[in-house]
Design a protein around this motif. Sequence first.
Motif, PDB file in Angstrom:
ATOM      1  N   LEU A 134       1.714 -10.837  -4.824  1.00  0.00           N
ATOM      2  CA  LEU A 134       1.602 -11.144  -3.404  1.00  0.00           C
ATOM      3  C   LEU A 134       0.841 -12.440  -3.189  1.00  0.00           C
ATOM      4  O   LEU A 134      -0.012 -12.821  -3.986  1.00  0.00           O
ATOM      5  N   SER A 135       1.158 -13.104  -2.078  1.00  0.00           N
ATOM      6  CA  SER A 135       0.377 -14.262  -1.678  1.00  0.00           C
ATOM      7  C   SER A 135      -0.994 -13.779  -1.207  1.00  0.00           C
ATOM      8  O   SER A 135      -1.162 -12.602  -0.862  1.00  0.00           O
ATOM      9  N   PRO A 136      -2.000 -14.649  -1.179  1.00  0.00           N
ATOM     10  CA  PRO A 136      -3.324 -14.222  -0.696  1.00  0.00           C
ATOM     11  C   PRO A 136      -3.269 -13.646   0.715  1.00  0.00           C
ATOM     12  O   PRO A 136      -3.956 -12.668   1.016  1.00  0.00           O
ATOM     13  N   ALA A 137      -2.444 -14.234   1.582  1.00  0.00           N
ATOM     14  CA  ALA A 137      -2.339 -13.736   2.956  1.00  0.00           C
ATOM     15  C   ALA A 137      -1.764 -12.329   2.983  1.00  0.00           C
ATOM     16  O   ALA A 137      -2.288 -11.438   3.665  1.00  0.00           O
ATOM     17  N   ASN A 138      -0.690 -12.100   2.244  1.00  0.00           N
ATOM     18  CA  ASN A 138      -0.090 -10.774   2.230  1.00  0.00           C
ATOM     19  C   ASN A 138      -0.981  -9.753   1.523  1.00  0.00           C
ATOM     20  O   ASN A 138      -0.946  -8.568   1.853  1.00  0.00           O
ATOM     21  N   LEU A 139      -1.759 -10.190   0.567  1.00  0.00           N
ATOM     22  CA  LEU A 139      -2.696  -9.285  -0.090  1.00  0.00           C
ATOM     23  C   LEU A 139      -3.765  -8.811   0.905  1.00  0.00           C
ATOM     24  O   LEU A 139      -4.105  -7.618   0.950  1.00  0.00           O
ATOM     25  N   VAL A 140      -4.267  -9.744   1.702  1.00  0.00           N
ATOM     26  CA  VAL A 140      -5.248  -9.381   2.732  1.00  0.00           C
ATOM     27  C   VAL A 140      -4.618  -8.439   3.750  1.00  0.00           C
ATOM     28  O   VAL A 140      -5.244  -7.454   4.181  1.00  0.00           O
ATOM     29  N   ILE A 141      -3.371  -8.708   4.139  1.00  0.00           N
ATOM     30  CA  ILE A 141      -2.688  -7.857   5.104  1.00  0.00           C
ATOM     31  C   ILE A 141      -2.486  -6.459   4.539  1.00  0.00           C
ATOM     32  O   ILE A 141      -2.667  -5.456   5.242  1.00  0.00           O
ATOM     33  N   ALA A 142      -2.133  -6.358   3.269  1.00  0.00           N
ATOM     34  CA  ALA A 142      -1.941  -5.052   2.641  1.00  0.00           C
ATOM     35  C   ALA A 142      -3.239  -4.249   2.641  1.00  0.00           C
ATOM     36  O   ALA A 142      -3.244  -3.045   2.931  1.00  0.00           O
ATOM     37  N   VAL A 143      -4.346  -4.905   2.322  1.00  0.00           N
ATOM     38  CA  VAL A 143      -5.648  -4.226   2.345  1.00  0.00           C
ATOM     39  C   VAL A 143      -5.982  -3.796   3.769  1.00  0.00           C
ATOM     40  O   VAL A 143      -6.491  -2.682   4.005  1.00  0.00           O
ATOM     41  N   LEU A 144      -5.687  -4.646   4.737  1.00  0.00           N
ATOM     42  CA  LEU A 144      -5.959  -4.326   6.134  1.00  0.00           C
ATOM     43  C   LEU A 144      -5.122  -3.138   6.604  1.00  0.00           C
ATOM     44  O   LEU A 144      -5.589  -2.304   7.385  1.00  0.00           O
TER      45      LEU A 144
END
Length: 269
Positions: free
Chosen positions: A32-42
Amino acid sequence: MDPADEEVGARYSLRQRLYLHLEPTAWPRTGLSPANLVIAVLIVFAALLAILETEETLRADAPRFFQYAEFLILLLFSTEYMARLYAAGEDPRYRGVLGRLRYMRTWWAIVDLLAILPSLVTMGGQNTFLLRLLKLLRLLRLSRLGRFSRAWSAIAQAVQLRSFELLLSFGAAGMLLILSSACLYLVEGGEQPEAFGSIPRALWWSVATLTTVGYGDVTPVTALGRILAGITALAGIGLIALPTGVLASAFSDALRRQAAHDRSGQREE
């Protein structure tokens, strides 16, 4: 420098960079891209928050925490939704006003919107049944994780390919449910009218027996009823195993094709 790093670090326009980071298929690296990784955690955090909020003692100890946290999540998800809507224009299918409207009708765009709407509706509301139902809909946010996994799309495709076998197995299970309910209604209806006085009433017993759950709250009392119950239980073992086997085979085929596709892509690189 890695060519992928050069590609990601290149000077793109804002929309191009958003598309690169938000669209999983556009990310040039593995994972995942860093943005999508953050979104997944969120997404996981938001679902956990919705679960914990159902506990009254936690709400009483921290009444403002859940409100502020939900407002922050709503703000972040709304920003993400608008960013995805804006970045979708990089795809030729979704350019222009009509293209954006077409994008808003796609499956994942609808899921993104459904992750936002319950919070908008329930913000500051009272704890009624309808409000609790709408709050529970926030758990649908977990389904958004599916967009980040190619395995989910492969499995969905495999299930679609086996849809005929699944429909046959579910149809056979439905017929057995009705048949066993009708037999128990005929045999046990006079003895236990509350439990077997109609086919719909007997259907509850059939579901519990065929799925091998066996709650034991309703049981036949006549000899013939018990014989029919035994036959139903034995038939249920085979019928429940049938769709399970079909799904297991479909999942195995999907993951095998996905692994073969990944290996072919690595060889091309």
